[in-house]
Scaffold this motif. Structure first.
Motif, short mmCIF file in Angstrom:
data_model
loop_
_atom_site.label_atom_id
_atom_site.label_comp_id
_atom_site.label_asym_id
_atom_site.label_seq_id
_atom_site.Cartn_x
_atom_site.Cartn_y
_atom_site.Cartn_z
N TRP A 35 -19.88 3.85 -4.44
CA TRP A 35 -18.82 4.81 -4.88
C TRP A 35 -17.51 5.34 -3.61
N HIS A 36 -18.51 6.10 -3.32
CA HIS A 36 -18.22 7.02 -2.55
C HIS A 36 -17.66 6.23 -1.20
N ALA A 37 -17.99 5.36 -0.43
CA ALA A 37 -18.14 4.91 0.50
C ALA A 37 -17.17 3.78 0.20
N ALA A 38 -17.01 2.88 -0.58
CA ALA A 38 -16.21 2.10 -1.30
C ALA A 38 -14.58 2.96 -0.91
N ALA A 39 -14.95 4.02 -1.92
CA ALA A 39 -13.56 4.71 -2.07
C ALA A 39 -13.25 5.11 -0.54
N VAL A 40 -13.87 5.74 0.05
CA VAL A 40 -13.63 6.26 2.01
C VAL A 40 -12.75 4.78 2.26
N MET A 41 -13.59 3.70 2.62
CA MET A 41 -13.05 2.45 3.03
C MET A 41 -12.30 2.06 2.48
N THR A 42 -12.32 1.51 1.24
CA THR A 42 -10.39 1.10 0.83
C THR A 42 -9.40 2.10 1.71
N GLU A 43 -9.63 3.23 1.72
CA GLU A 43 -8.30 3.81 2.20
C GLU A 43 -8.02 4.10 2.92
N ALA A 44 -9.22 3.33 4.15
CA ALA A 44 -8.83 2.92 5.24
C ALA A 44 -7.59 1.25 5.25
N LEU A 45 -8.17 0.66 4.29
CA LEU A 45 -7.99 -1.07 4.32
C LEU A 45 -6.86 -1.08 3.98
N ARG A 46 -6.21 0.21 2.77
CA ARG A 46 -4.67 -0.21 2.44
C ARG A 46 -3.13 -0.16 3.71
N PRO A 47 -3.63 0.72 4.60
CA PRO A 47 -2.03 0.40 5.09
C PRO A 47 -2.81 -0.94 5.81
N LEU A 48 -3.52 -1.72 5.47
CA LEU A 48 -3.30 -3.17 6.73
C LEU A 48 -3.53 -3.99 5.81
N GLY A 49 -2.90 -3.60 4.43
CA GLY A 49 -2.88 -4.83 3.71
C GLY A 49 -4.20 -5.92 2.82
N ILE A 50 -5.15 -5.20 2.82
CA ILE A 50 -5.61 -5.84 2.88
C ILE A 50 -7.24 -4.28 1.97
N LEU A 52 -11.09 -4.08 -0.34
CA LEU A 52 -12.85 -4.29 0.86
C LEU A 52 -12.99 -5.36 0.18
N ARG A 53 -12.99 -6.73 -0.37
CA ARG A 53 -13.09 -7.66 -1.27
C ARG A 53 -12.87 -9.27 -0.13
N HIS A 54 -10.95 -8.24 -0.04
CA HIS A 54 -10.76 -9.77 1.43
C HIS A 54 -11.69 -9.07 2.60
N PHE A 55 -12.46 -7.69 2.65
CA PHE A 55 -12.66 -7.61 4.59
C PHE A 55 -14.57 -8.00 4.19
N ALA A 56 -15.14 -7.93 3.32
CA ALA A 56 -16.46 -8.23 3.01
C ALA A 56 -16.31 -9.66 3.45
N VAL A 57 -15.29 -10.58 2.60
CA VAL A 57 -15.13 -12.16 3.35
C VAL A 57 -14.62 -12.07 5.35
N LEU A 58 -13.68 -10.97 5.36
CA LEU A 58 -13.89 -11.94 7.19
C LEU A 58 -15.11 -11.09 7.73
N ILE A 59 -16.18 -10.21 7.53
CA ILE A 59 -16.88 -9.59 7.96
C ILE A 59 -17.91 -11.58 7.54
N VAL A 60 -18.29 -12.12 6.71
CA VAL A 60 -18.59 -13.25 7.07
C VAL A 60 -18.29 -14.42 8.15
N LEU A 61 -17.04 -14.58 8.13
CA LEU A 61 -16.88 -15.23 8.74
C LEU A 61 -16.52 -14.70 9.64
N VAL A 62 -16.74 -14.04 10.46
CA VAL A 62 -16.47 -13.11 11.97
C VAL A 62 -18.47 -13.15 12.82
N ASP A 63 -19.35 -13.29 11.32
CA ASP A 63 -20.37 -13.35 12.06
C ASP A 63 -21.06 -14.37 11.88
N ARG A 64 -20.33 -15.68 11.02
CA ARG A 64 -21.17 -16.69 10.72
C ARG A 64 -20.10 -17.57 11.12
#
Length: 161
Positions: A35-50, A52-64
């Motif tokens: 929860w703590h890490a997700a809150a911090v990373m959500t704050e980092a992603l907010r200005p980019l308009g996405i 964590l659930r979006h970023f999780a998919v991007l991680i998979v697409l970059v990896d696979r």
């Protein structure tokens, strides 16, 4: 409903407070840390308009690379409807596209776009100071140690997580 607790003993009551000795303590602490890490990373992603659930998919697409939606759902712990909404969002933002899978008329592979790769890279830059803040209370070398221990815990050699 009553639990079978031997007479004269008291069952440990699960909490996530420091010093908890219940068999649930580790899971509860991992949940709180998530929860703590997700809150911090959500704050980092907010200005980019996405999110964590979006970023999780991007991680998979970059990896696979291109990945069918059912595999995206499994890789991100989502369900079929949830992954469809996330991919819809990514398509609307121009970050991913769906393509037909040769030989399977029903399957659709999701591919990251150049804009998606650009946002993925920007997210890492934006997250760097947040990640440092996340581990600021740890001593020298402890952030690396924590990362190494969590990696071994999440990806056991010869086992399933």
């Amino acid at each position: 409903m009553t639990a079978d607790v031997p007479h004269g003993t008291t069952a440990s009551r699960a909490t996530d407070r420091p010093g908890d000795v219940s068999p649930f303590a580790l899971g509860l602490l991992l949940r709180r840390a998530h929860w703590h890490a997700a809150a911090v990373m959500t704050e980092a992603l907010r200005p980019l308009g996405i999110e964590l659930r979006h970023f999780a998919v991007l991680i998979v697409l970059v990896d696979r690379g291109p990945t069918v939606q059912r595999d995206l759902a499994a890789a991100t712990g989502s369900d079929k409807a949830g992954i469809m909404r996330v991919v819809d969002d990514l398509e609307r933002k121009g970050l991913a596209v769906r393509r037909s899978v040769p030989g399977d008329r029903r399957a659709r592979a999701v591919m990251i776009t150049p804009a998606g790769v650009e946002l993925f890279d920007a997210a890492h830059v934006a997250a760097e100071p947040m990640a440092e803040r996340l581990v600021a209370s740890l001593g020298p070398g402890e952030a690396g140690q924590l990362s190494e221990l969590l990696t071994r815990f999440a990806h056991p050699v010869g086992g399933e997580a």
